[in-house]
Design a protein around this motif. Structure first.
Motif, PDB file in Angstrom:
ATOM      1  N   LEU A   3       0.819  -1.210   0.000  1.00 21.49           N
ATOM      2  CA  LEU A   3       0.000   0.000   0.000  1.00 21.49           C
ATOM      3  C   LEU A   3       0.853   1.260   0.000  1.00 21.49           C
ATOM      4  O   LEU A   3       0.507   2.251  -0.647  1.00 21.49           O
ATOM      5  CB  LEU A   3      -0.949  -0.009   1.197  1.00 21.49           C
ATOM      6  N   GLN A   4       1.981   1.230   0.683  1.00 17.82           N
ATOM      7  CA  GLN A   4       2.879   2.377   0.687  1.00 17.82           C
ATOM      8  C   GLN A   4       3.522   2.558  -0.683  1.00 17.82           C
ATOM      9  O   GLN A   4       3.794   3.681  -1.102  1.00 17.82           O
ATOM     10  CB  GLN A   4       3.954   2.214   1.761  1.00 17.82           C
ATOM     11  N   SER A   5       3.743   1.452  -1.376  1.00 21.07           N
ATOM     12  CA  SER A   5       4.390   1.489  -2.684  1.00 21.07           C
ATOM     13  C   SER A   5       3.429   1.869  -3.804  1.00 21.07           C
ATOM     14  O   SER A   5       3.736   2.738  -4.622  1.00 21.07           O
ATOM     15  CB  SER A   5       5.015   0.122  -2.977  1.00 21.07           C
ATOM     16  N   GLY A  42      -3.875   6.059   8.535  1.00 14.98           N
ATOM     17  CA  GLY A  42      -3.222   6.822   7.479  1.00 14.98           C
ATOM     18  C   GLY A  42      -1.710   6.756   7.559  1.00 14.98           C
ATOM     19  O   GLY A  42      -1.019   7.666   7.109  1.00 14.98           O
ATOM     20  N   ILE A  43      -1.199   5.667   8.119  1.00 10.81           N
ATOM     21  CA  ILE A  43       0.234   5.503   8.315  1.00 10.81           C
ATOM     22  C   ILE A  43       1.013   5.713   7.010  1.00 10.81           C
ATOM     23  O   ILE A  43       0.659   5.177   5.968  1.00 10.81           O
ATOM     24  CB  ILE A  43       0.564   4.123   8.934  1.00 10.81           C
ATOM     25  N   ASP A  44       2.043   6.524   7.086  1.00  9.29           N
ATOM     26  CA  ASP A  44       2.988   6.740   5.988  1.00  9.29           C
ATOM     27  C   ASP A  44       2.332   6.920   4.627  1.00  9.29           C
ATOM     28  O   ASP A  44       2.701   6.288   3.639  1.00  9.29           O
ATOM     29  CB  ASP A  44       4.010   5.603   5.925  1.00  9.29           C
ATOM     30  N   GLY A  45       1.318   7.768   4.573  1.00 12.15           N
ATOM     31  CA  GLY A  45       0.731   8.125   3.291  1.00 12.15           C
ATOM     32  C   GLY A  45      -0.311   7.169   2.741  1.00 12.15           C
ATOM     33  O   GLY A  45      -0.812   7.368   1.640  1.00 12.15           O
ATOM     34  N   ILE A  46      -0.667   6.130   3.471  1.00 17.46           N
ATOM     35  CA  ILE A  46      -1.709   5.218   3.007  1.00 17.46           C
ATOM     36  C   ILE A  46      -3.061   5.913   3.172  1.00 17.46           C
ATOM     37  O   ILE A  46      -3.334   6.512   4.211  1.00 17.46           O
ATOM     38  CB  ILE A  46      -1.682   3.889   3.796  1.00 17.46           C
ATOM     39  N   ASP A  47      -3.897   5.827   2.152  1.00 20.40           N
ATOM     40  CA  ASP A  47      -5.215   6.456   2.201  1.00 20.40           C
ATOM     41  C   ASP A  47      -6.079   5.760   3.250  1.00 20.40           C
ATOM     42  O   ASP A  47      -6.419   4.583   3.082  1.00 20.40           O
ATOM     43  CB  ASP A  47      -5.886   6.375   0.835  1.00 20.40           C
ATOM     44  N   PRO A  48      -6.467   6.450   4.313  1.00 19.68           N
ATOM     45  CA  PRO A  48      -7.256   5.818   5.369  1.00 19.68           C
ATOM     46  C   PRO A  48      -8.683   5.463   4.936  1.00 19.68           C
ATOM     47  O   PRO A  48      -9.383   4.752   5.643  1.00 19.68           O
ATOM     48  CB  PRO A  48      -7.267   6.859   6.491  1.00 19.68           C
ATOM     49  N   LYS A  49      -9.099   5.935   3.772  1.00 19.80           N
ATOM     50  CA  LYS A  49     -10.447   5.646   3.276  1.00 19.80           C
ATOM     51  C   LYS A  49     -10.469   4.456   2.309  1.00 19.80           C
ATOM     52  O   LYS A  49     -11.514   4.157   1.727  1.00 19.80           O
ATOM     53  CB  LYS A  49     -11.032   6.879   2.615  1.00 19.80           C
ATOM     54  N   THR A  50      -9.349   3.780   2.160  1.00 24.65           N
ATOM     55  CA  THR A  50      -9.285   2.600   1.303  1.00 24.65           C
ATOM     56  C   THR A  50     -10.350   1.600   1.750  1.00 24.65           C
ATOM     57  O   THR A  50     -10.503   1.343   2.942  1.00 24.65           O
ATOM     58  CB  THR A  50      -7.885   1.945   1.390  1.00 24.65           C
ATOM     59  N   ILE A  51     -11.076   1.035   0.794  1.00 22.77           N
ATOM     60  CA  ILE A  51     -12.110   0.041   1.105  1.00 22.77           C
ATOM     61  C   ILE A  51     -11.445  -1.237   1.597  1.00 22.77           C
ATOM     62  O   ILE A  51     -10.514  -1.742   0.959  1.00 22.77           O
ATOM     63  CB  ILE A  51     -12.965  -0.259  -0.136  1.00 22.77           C
ATOM     64  N   ILE A  52     -11.924  -1.772   2.721  1.00 19.21           N
ATOM     65  CA  ILE A  52     -11.375  -3.013   3.275  1.00 19.21           C
ATOM     66  C   ILE A  52     -12.502  -4.014   3.478  1.00 19.21           C
ATOM     67  O   ILE A  52     -13.459  -3.748   4.201  1.00 19.21           O
ATOM     68  CB  ILE A  52     -10.662  -2.775   4.623  1.00 19.21           C
ATOM     69  N   ILE A  53     -12.356  -5.159   2.805  1.00 24.85           N
ATOM     70  CA  ILE A  53     -13.288  -6.271   2.987  1.00 24.85           C
ATOM     71  C   ILE A  53     -12.539  -7.361   3.735  1.00 24.85           C
ATOM     72  O   ILE A  53     -11.521  -7.854   3.255  1.00 24.85           O
ATOM     73  CB  ILE A  53     -13.814  -6.805   1.645  1.00 24.85           C
ATOM     74  N   LEU A  54     -13.021  -7.709   4.916  1.00 22.31           N
ATOM     75  CA  LEU A  54     -12.413  -8.762   5.719  1.00 22.31           C
ATOM     76  C   LEU A  54     -13.097 -10.084   5.372  1.00 22.31           C
ATOM     77  O   LEU A  54     -14.315 -10.189   5.467  1.00 22.31           O
ATOM     78  CB  LEU A  54     -12.563  -8.458   7.206  1.00 22.31           C
ATOM     79  N   VAL A  55     -12.307 -11.061   4.947  1.00 20.82           N
ATOM     80  CA  VAL A  55     -12.810 -12.399   4.624  1.00 20.82           C
ATOM     81  C   VAL A  55     -12.142 -13.342   5.614  1.00 20.82           C
ATOM     82  O   VAL A  55     -10.927 -13.544   5.567  1.00 20.82           O
ATOM     83  CB  VAL A  55     -12.468 -12.798   3.171  1.00 20.82           C
ATOM     84  N   THR A  56     -12.932 -13.910   6.533  1.00 23.88           N
ATOM     85  CA  THR A  56     -12.324 -14.588   7.668  1.00 23.88           C
ATOM     86  C   THR A  56     -13.079 -15.836   8.114  1.00 23.88           C
ATOM     87  O   THR A  56     -14.284 -15.954   7.900  1.00 23.88           O
ATOM     88  CB  THR A  56     -12.219 -13.611   8.865  1.00 23.88           C
ATOM     89  N   GLY A  57     -12.354 -16.708   8.767  1.00 23.66           N
ATOM     90  CA  GLY A  57     -12.949 -17.870   9.418  1.00 23.66           C
ATOM     91  C   GLY A  57     -13.380 -17.561  10.841  1.00 23.66           C
ATOM     92  O   GLY A  57     -13.950 -18.410  11.523  1.00 23.66           O
TER      93      GLY A  57
END
Length: 131
Positions: free
Chosen positions: A46-48, A75-90
């Motif tokens: 994400l930083q890259s 928003g660590i080190d320039g990562i967009d804090p609004k990035t969509i995150i879908i958690l797929v988990t057991g």
């Protein structure tokens, strides 16, 4: 599906699950997909390159999905804090779902999960699915 998604990061320590999510993202028209085996690799990716959407597992070595989600939301080190995150988990159940949403995920999906359920999840977070 025609979406505004162009870049994605898949954070999953299980290779077959990574491939399944990859197929769904390609079907959704995502052109740049980076795969990561844990949260630390995801943060580096994400930083890259950044991302429009992240598919995240919860239980992984090195850095788990909730810790990674919290870092993204900070928003660590320039990562967009609004990035969509879908958690797929057991990690199933209402308590785990509440914990995941409190950490900042946009959508909680329980494993096992199908291609259709993953695709529907993308539509849901993009607001393309009718309520």
């Amino acid at each position: 599906m025609n979406t505004q998604l162009r870049h994605a990061v898949i954070v999953e320590d299980n290779a077959p699950m990574r491939e399944l999510i990859h197929m769904v993202l390609e079907a959704c028209g995502v052109s740049n997909i980076v795969m990561a085996a844990n949260g630390a690799e995801a943060i580096a990716a994400l930083q890259s390159t950044g991302a429009d959407i992240v598919f995240m597992d919860w239980q992984m070595e090195v850095m788990d999905g909730l810790e990674c989600t919290r870092l993204i939301r900070s928003g660590i080190d320039g990562i967009d804090p609004k990035t969509i995150i879908i958690l797929v988990t057991g990690m199933i159940g209402e308590k785990n779902e509440a914990t995941a949403y409190a950490a900042g995920v946009d959508l909680f999906l329980e494993k096992p999960v199908s291609m259709k359920k993953l695709h529907t999840g993308v539509e849901k977070v993009l607001g393309l699915q009718k309520a």
